[in-house]
Design an enzyme around this catalytic site. Structure first.
Site, PDB file in Angstrom:
ATOM      1  N   ARG A   1      52.413 -25.604 -50.314  1.00  0.00           N
ATOM      2  CA  ARG A   1      53.538 -25.994 -49.444  1.00  0.00           C
ATOM      3  C   ARG A   1      54.790 -25.192 -49.811  1.00  0.00           C
ATOM      4  O   ARG A   1      54.798 -24.463 -50.811  1.00  0.00           O
ATOM      5  CB  ARG A   1      53.816 -27.494 -49.564  1.00  0.00           C
ATOM      6  CG  ARG A   1      54.392 -27.879 -50.902  1.00  0.00           C
ATOM      7  CD  ARG A   1      54.693 -29.359 -50.956  1.00  0.00           C
ATOM      8  NE  ARG A   1      55.680 -29.633 -51.995  1.00  0.00           N
ATOM      9  CZ  ARG A   1      55.852 -30.802 -52.573  1.00  0.00           C
ATOM     10  NH1 ARG A   1      55.104 -31.824 -52.214  1.00  0.00           N
ATOM     11  NH2 ARG A   1      56.784 -30.974 -53.487  1.00  0.00           N
TER      12      ARG A   1
ATOM     13  N   TYR B   1      66.126 -27.890 -65.757  1.00  0.00           N
ATOM     14  CA  TYR B   1      65.648 -26.941 -64.740  1.00  0.00           C
ATOM     15  C   TYR B   1      66.275 -25.555 -64.957  1.00  0.00           C
ATOM     16  O   TYR B   1      65.580 -24.533 -64.923  1.00  0.00           O
ATOM     17  CB  TYR B   1      66.001 -27.496 -63.365  1.00  0.00           C
ATOM     18  CG  TYR B   1      65.520 -26.687 -62.187  1.00  0.00           C
ATOM     19  CD1 TYR B   1      64.187 -26.730 -61.781  1.00  0.00           C
ATOM     20  CD2 TYR B   1      66.401 -25.897 -61.448  1.00  0.00           C
ATOM     21  CE1 TYR B   1      63.751 -26.006 -60.676  1.00  0.00           C
ATOM     22  CE2 TYR B   1      65.974 -25.170 -60.343  1.00  0.00           C
ATOM     23  CZ  TYR B   1      64.650 -25.225 -59.963  1.00  0.00           C
ATOM     24  OH  TYR B   1      64.217 -24.500 -58.870  1.00  0.00           O
TER      25      TYR B   1
ATOM     26  N   ALA C   1      67.463 -24.309 -67.704  1.00  0.00           N
ATOM     27  CA  ALA C   1      66.911 -23.703 -68.926  1.00  0.00           C
ATOM     28  C   ALA C   1      65.543 -23.086 -68.625  1.00  0.00           C
ATOM     29  O   ALA C   1      65.246 -21.968 -69.058  1.00  0.00           O
ATOM     30  CB  ALA C   1      66.786 -24.758 -70.025  1.00  0.00           C
TER      31      ALA C   1
ATOM     32  N   LYS D   1      64.399 -22.012 -65.722  1.00  0.00           N
ATOM     33  CA  LYS D   1      64.503 -20.872 -64.802  1.00  0.00           C
ATOM     34  C   LYS D   1      65.189 -19.679 -65.465  1.00  0.00           C
ATOM     35  O   LYS D   1      64.884 -18.525 -65.127  1.00  0.00           O
ATOM     36  CB  LYS D   1      65.240 -21.301 -63.526  1.00  0.00           C
ATOM     37  CG  LYS D   1      64.494 -22.338 -62.706  1.00  0.00           C
ATOM     38  CD  LYS D   1      63.148 -21.817 -62.217  1.00  0.00           C
ATOM     39  CE  LYS D   1      62.390 -22.802 -61.342  1.00  0.00           C
ATOM     40  NZ  LYS D   1      61.098 -22.278 -60.899  1.00  0.00           N
TER      41      LYS D   1
ATOM     42  N   ILE E   1      66.989 -23.323 -50.541  1.00  0.00           N
ATOM     43  CA  ILE E   1      65.945 -23.074 -49.550  1.00  0.00           C
ATOM     44  C   ILE E   1      65.417 -24.405 -49.009  1.00  0.00           C
ATOM     45  O   ILE E   1      65.196 -25.347 -49.784  1.00  0.00           O
ATOM     46  CB  ILE E   1      64.765 -22.281 -50.182  1.00  0.00           C
ATOM     47  CG1 ILE E   1      65.268 -21.063 -50.986  1.00  0.00           C
ATOM     48  CG2 ILE E   1      63.757 -21.856 -49.104  1.00  0.00           C
ATOM     49  CD1 ILE E   1      65.972 -19.995 -50.221  1.00  0.00           C
TER      50      ILE E   1
HETATM   51  P1  NAD Z   1      57.898 -27.603 -53.547  1.00  0.00           P
HETATM   52  O1  NAD Z   1      58.114 -28.833 -54.331  1.00  0.00           O
HETATM   53  O2  NAD Z   1      57.746 -27.675 -52.077  1.00  0.00           O
HETATM   54  O3  NAD Z   1      56.632 -26.781 -54.116  1.00  0.00           O
HETATM   55  C1  NAD Z   1      56.315 -26.747 -55.466  1.00  0.00           C
HETATM   56  C2  NAD Z   1      54.817 -26.620 -55.573  1.00  0.00           C
HETATM   57  O4  NAD Z   1      54.457 -26.588 -56.976  1.00  0.00           O
HETATM   58  C3  NAD Z   1      54.074 -27.805 -54.960  1.00  0.00           C
HETATM   59  O5  NAD Z   1      52.977 -27.327 -54.205  1.00  0.00           O
HETATM   60  C4  NAD Z   1      53.592 -28.593 -56.167  1.00  0.00           C
HETATM   61  O6  NAD Z   1      52.400 -29.313 -55.946  1.00  0.00           O
HETATM   62  C5  NAD Z   1      53.366 -27.455 -57.157  1.00  0.00           C
HETATM   63  N1  NAD Z   1      53.308 -27.928 -58.540  1.00  0.00           N
HETATM   64  C6  NAD Z   1      54.150 -28.783 -59.177  1.00  0.00           C
HETATM   65  N2  NAD Z   1      53.732 -29.006 -60.430  1.00  0.00           N
HETATM   66  C7  NAD Z   1      52.605 -28.276 -60.612  1.00  0.00           C
HETATM   67  C8  NAD Z   1      51.711 -28.096 -61.696  1.00  0.00           C
HETATM   68  N3  NAD Z   1      51.894 -28.722 -62.856  1.00  0.00           N
HETATM   69  N4  NAD Z   1      50.648 -27.274 -61.522  1.00  0.00           N
HETATM   70  C9  NAD Z   1      50.429 -26.642 -60.331  1.00  0.00           C
HETATM   71  N5  NAD Z   1      51.252 -26.783 -59.273  1.00  0.00           N
HETATM   72  C10 NAD Z   1      52.319 -27.588 -59.412  1.00  0.00           C
HETATM   73  O7  NAD Z   1      59.113 -26.653 -53.938  1.00  0.00           O
HETATM   74  P2  NAD Z   1      59.601 -25.234 -53.372  1.00  0.00           P
HETATM   75  O8  NAD Z   1      60.988 -25.419 -52.954  1.00  0.00           O
HETATM   76  O9  NAD Z   1      58.615 -24.612 -52.479  1.00  0.00           O
HETATM   77  O10 NAD Z   1      59.654 -24.433 -54.774  1.00  0.00           O
HETATM   78  C11 NAD Z   1      58.784 -23.370 -55.139  1.00  0.00           C
HETATM   79  C12 NAD Z   1      59.384 -22.658 -56.343  1.00  0.00           C
HETATM   80  O11 NAD Z   1      60.642 -22.083 -55.975  1.00  0.00           O
HETATM   81  C13 NAD Z   1      59.662 -23.586 -57.529  1.00  0.00           C
HETATM   82  O12 NAD Z   1      59.372 -22.898 -58.721  1.00  0.00           O
HETATM   83  C14 NAD Z   1      61.143 -23.842 -57.404  1.00  0.00           C
HETATM   84  O13 NAD Z   1      61.714 -24.182 -58.637  1.00  0.00           O
HETATM   85  C15 NAD Z   1      61.636 -22.508 -56.875  1.00  0.00           C
HETATM   86  N6  NAD Z   1      62.927 -22.584 -56.195  1.00  0.00           N
HETATM   87  C16 NAD Z   1      63.115 -23.394 -55.100  1.00  0.00           C
HETATM   88  C17 NAD Z   1      64.371 -23.422 -54.491  1.00  0.00           C
HETATM   89  C18 NAD Z   1      64.675 -24.277 -53.286  1.00  0.00           C
HETATM   90  O14 NAD Z   1      65.860 -24.342 -52.901  1.00  0.00           O
HETATM   91  N7  NAD Z   1      63.721 -24.903 -52.641  1.00  0.00           N
HETATM   92  C19 NAD Z   1      65.421 -22.647 -54.998  1.00  0.00           C
HETATM   93  C20 NAD Z   1      65.176 -21.844 -56.116  1.00  0.00           C
HETATM   94  C21 NAD Z   1      63.923 -21.812 -56.705  1.00  0.00           C
END
Ligand code: NAD
Length: 251
Positions: free
Chosen positions: A19, A159, A161, A163, A192
């Site tokens: 997702r 978080y 730390a 990243k 995002i």
């Molecule tokens: P999200 O929560 O939609 O997706 C995260 C995914 O990671 C999910 O599919 C979840 O099941 C999976 N996951 C969680 N723990 C896990 C584990 N132990 N093993 C395997 N899979 C696991 O979040 P997103 O917004 O799509 O985020 C994706 C990445 O981008 C993350 O690393 C997040 O920190 C980073 N990020 C997101 C944003 C934002 O604004 N959405 C901004 C900066 C960075």
């Protein structure tokens, strides 16, 4: 697809790819011709649905279960991916979680779990991927850091730390692998629109939005386009970099 280049015949493993940003990356890569392995933890529905969508591009798409923070599960995930796809050319460390709270109220387990998934998880996956990529003398490792690593964010010391740690890890591994045709880079998305940000209160979203020069939240596809570029041949001479995809937030 954003159109950076053909990924035909390449095999990509995307952690947490069922997702959000990971799903968009899986679809972007599949549209460019890459076979994809979509990692998930817990229920398989989202990953399975993503794999079906990816397969519509005529590529191989499989799902692989593993909690990325558990070494033996990560080892099994790579074995399964190799069995299904034959190789791993691109690793995307996308799996990530938040467990927010102001420092004085942050529980030890919330600190530990965020570091375990976001940082240790990436370390475990990188170690498996590097072994394969060193032998192949080619590969791409892309990790999802965050604007929060660059600027900090109240309520997210754990978080941030994790990243920021990913950035140091990326630069160090980039130095280790640069001579062997393997690039290691990080993306630093801003704000995002995904399940991770959907849960924020409206007031917090409005405050965040006001700090984005582009005047809008990012889409998962904005991040996927940058991942596609870093995965492509066009980015062969780019390593150890952190590419912000944030509408100008972290300038
Ligand atoms: P999200 O929560 O939609 O997706 C995260 C995914 O990671 C999910 O599919 C979840 O099941 C999976 N996951 C969680 N723990 C896990 C584990 N132990 N093993 C395997 N899979 C696991 O979040 P997103 O917004 O799509 O985020 C994706 C990445 O981008 C993350 O690393 C997040 O920190 C980073 N990020 C997101 C944003 C934002 O604004 N959405 C901004 C900066 C960075």
């Amino acid at each position: 697809m954003s159109g950076y280049g053909d990924l035909s015949g390449k095999c990509a493993l995307i952690t947490g790819g069922g997702r959000g940003i990971g799903r968009a990356i899986a679809l972007e890569f599949a549209a460019a011709g890459a076979n994809v392995a979509i990692n998930y933890v817990g229920p398989a529905d989202e990953a399975a649905e993503t794999a079906v969508e990816c397969a519509k591009f005529g590529v191989k798409a499989c799902i692989v279960e593993a909690d990325v923070s558990a070494a033996e599960q990560v080892a099994a995930m790579f074995e399964q991916t190799l069995a299904e796809l034959g190789r791993v050319d691109i690793l995307v460390n996308n799996a990530g979680i938040t467990r927010d709270g102001l420092l004085l109220r942050l529980a030890d387990e919330d600190y530990d779990r965020v570091l375990a998934v976001n940082l240790r998880g990436a370390f475990l996956c990188m170690r498996q991927a590097a072994k394969l990529m060193l032998k192949q003398r080619s590969g791409r490792i892309i990790s999802l850091s965050s604007v929060v690593a660059l600027r900090g964010n109240a309520g997210q010391v754990n978080y941030a730390a994790s990243k920021a740690g990913l950035i140091g890890m990326t630069k160090s591994l980039a130095r280790e692998l640069a001579g062997r045709g393997v690039t290691v880079n990080a993306l630093a998305p801003g704000f995002i629109q995904t399940a991770m940000t959907d849960v924020l209160p409206e007031a917090a979203k409005a405050k965040m939005l006001a700090t984005i020069p582009a005047g809008r939240m990012g889409r998962p596809e904005d991040v996927a386009a940058a991942a596609h570029f870093l995965a492509s041949d066009a980015a062969a001479y780019i390593t150890g970099q952190v590419l912000a995809v944030d509408g100008g937030m972290a300038m």
